[in-house]
Design a protein around this motif. Structure first.
Motif, PDB file in Angstrom:
ATOM      1  N   ARG A   1       0.870  -1.177   0.000  1.00 18.28           N
ATOM      2  CA  ARG A   1       0.000   0.000   0.000  1.00 18.28           C
ATOM      3  C   ARG A   1       0.905   1.225   0.000  1.00 18.28           C
ATOM      4  O   ARG A   1       1.609   1.484   0.977  1.00 18.28           O
TER       5      ARG A   1
ATOM      6  N   ARG B   1       0.633   4.128   2.940  1.00 21.27           N
ATOM      7  CA  ARG B   1       0.786   3.529   4.270  1.00 21.27           C
ATOM      8  C   ARG B   1       2.181   2.967   4.463  1.00 21.27           C
ATOM      9  O   ARG B   1       2.867   3.262   5.455  1.00 21.27           O
TER      10      ARG B   1
ATOM     11  N   ARG C   1       5.521   4.121   6.719  1.00 22.59           N
ATOM     12  CA  ARG C   1       6.177   3.218   7.670  1.00 22.59           C
ATOM     13  C   ARG C   1       7.683   3.177   7.425  1.00 22.59           C
ATOM     14  O   ARG C   1       8.476   3.116   8.373  1.00 22.59           O
TER      15      ARG C   1
END
Length: 394
Positions: free
Chosen positions: A213, A216, A220
């Protein structure tokens, strides 16, 4: 196989039935062509499409990994690997496991981490979304190279080889996609011998969307890079804020300043004082983050940095912080005395705020330093298992 193989070819898997068999067959073709003692390990992350059966039919060893996540699957696969060297790659058929010669050659030369570089080897049309190719990967890789002085030009290439023992010593633990960054960062910080080889990226062979994704997982990765670089997260921004705040305060404190038609007065002075306080707090966070990271093995030990932080004792913090508090209180008394001169009535703010703002800044900064010194010394406290239970500690 009764003896340990030289090479483990490791593939993480989550519902890759469409492509897994092809990847394993290519890996075995490479093994037969090179005559290298090897095993193929599939770290399965809970597939429900029969990927496990396909892997076993193709002669691979399946490691069931109940904890979800790309990193969790690879960590379990690396632990289960029996080879001296491990080459890991995605099982979506985007990498050619039949052409692993450059990785093996570099590993046999003594390199501890051999990274594939897709930007040097070639990205076929449709293999990488434009967002990843022109923004995500270049930006995150550049940040990683600046923060950690890493030699890697493609932080997130999924095809990489390494010495199993060297990587096991790093204590990798990220469960998600940021595992790719963790391996490169920790390998760099711990001084592993790293090199790159050109790698071709092809469009994957799946009919479903990828697990990745973009926003997202990009966040991270960025979050991980920041957490592992206290200097860039805390120290450099903190010093910049504090220095700029000090310069601005020293310039505006005596009198209002004019830049063309713009007047900088007590309002600017207030924000300059705030910059000093926030900057100092960031520097304290930097010291705490480094000490905690080194104590817990998250960051490699830096004797010079630890010696510097060790000098920030409670006593020194009390002297410096207490001095600032006293200066702040003295300025507060002076401000109150000017108020009494007008029978505690209305004041001229452009004058009194030149006392009140530095007073408040000194008091807040003093308490920050005192509390920061106590926190640093709390982090110095070792747990009984670190000091040695033989001393009879509870």
């Amino acid at each position: 196989m009764t003896t340990a193989p030289e090479l483990t070819i490791l593939m993480p898997c989550l519902n890759e039935a469409e492509t897994l068999g092809s990847c394993i067959q290519k890996a075995w073709r490479f093994v037969r062509r090179c005559g290298i003692p090897a095993e193929v390990v599939v770290a399965d992350n809970g597939s429900t499409d029969g990927s496990q059966a396909i892997a076993r039919e193709c002669g691979a060893t399946v490691v069931d990994v109940p904890v979800k996540g790309y990193g969790s699957a690879l960590i379990a696969g690396i632990r289960a690997a029996r080879g001296r060297y491990v080459i890991m790659g995605d099982s979506d058929d985007s990498y050619d496991f039949a052409e692993l010669d450059p990785f093996v050659d570099k590993l046999r030369e003594g390199r501890e981490l051999v990274m594939g570089n897709r930007f040097r080897g070639g990205i076929k049309p449709g293999a990488m979304p434009p967002l990843h190719r022109y923004l995500g990967n270049p930006v995150l890789t550049t940040i990683g190279r600046i923060f950690f002085r890493s030699p890697c030009g493609d932080f997130h290439c999924g095809l990489r080889g390494f010495s199993r023992d060297s990587i096991m010593r790093l204590g990798l633990q990220s469960p998600g996609m940021e595992f790719a960054s963790e391996m490169v960062v920790k390998a760099t910080l711990n001084g592993l011998d790293i090199c790159e080889v050109p790698t071709t990226l092809s469009p994957d062979g799946r009919s479903r969307p990828p697990h990745l994704r973009s926003w997202r997982d990009g966040w991270r990765h960025l979050r991980f890079l920041l957490l592992f670089s206290p200097c860039w997260l805390f120290l450099y921004p903190g010093l910049a804020l504090a220095i700029l705040g000090l310069i601005a305060t020293g310039w505006i404190l005596p009198a209002p300043r004019h830049i063309g038609d713009i007047t900088l007065d007590i309002h600017t002075l207030l924000y300059a004082a705030m910059a000093i306080v926030v900057g100092a707090q960031a520097v304290i966070f930097w010291a705490c983050a480094n000490l905690h990271g080194m104590s817990e093995g998250i960051l490699p030990n830096n004797p010079s940095l630890r010696a510097l932080i060790d000098r920030l004792t409670i006593e020194r913090g009390l002297v410096v912080g207490g001095g600032l508090i006293i200066v702040g209180l003295a300025l507060a008394v002076l401000a109150v005395s000017t108020w009494s001169n007008v029978a505690f009535g209305l004041l001229e703010p452009t004058y009194t705020m030149r006392l009140a703002i530095p007073s408040a800044a000194c008091i807040v900064l003093g308490f920050e330093i005192v509390f920061g010194a106590f926190v640093l010394n709390v982090l110095h406290i070792r747990r009984p298992r670190e000091l040695g239970l033989q001393r009879g500690l509870p």
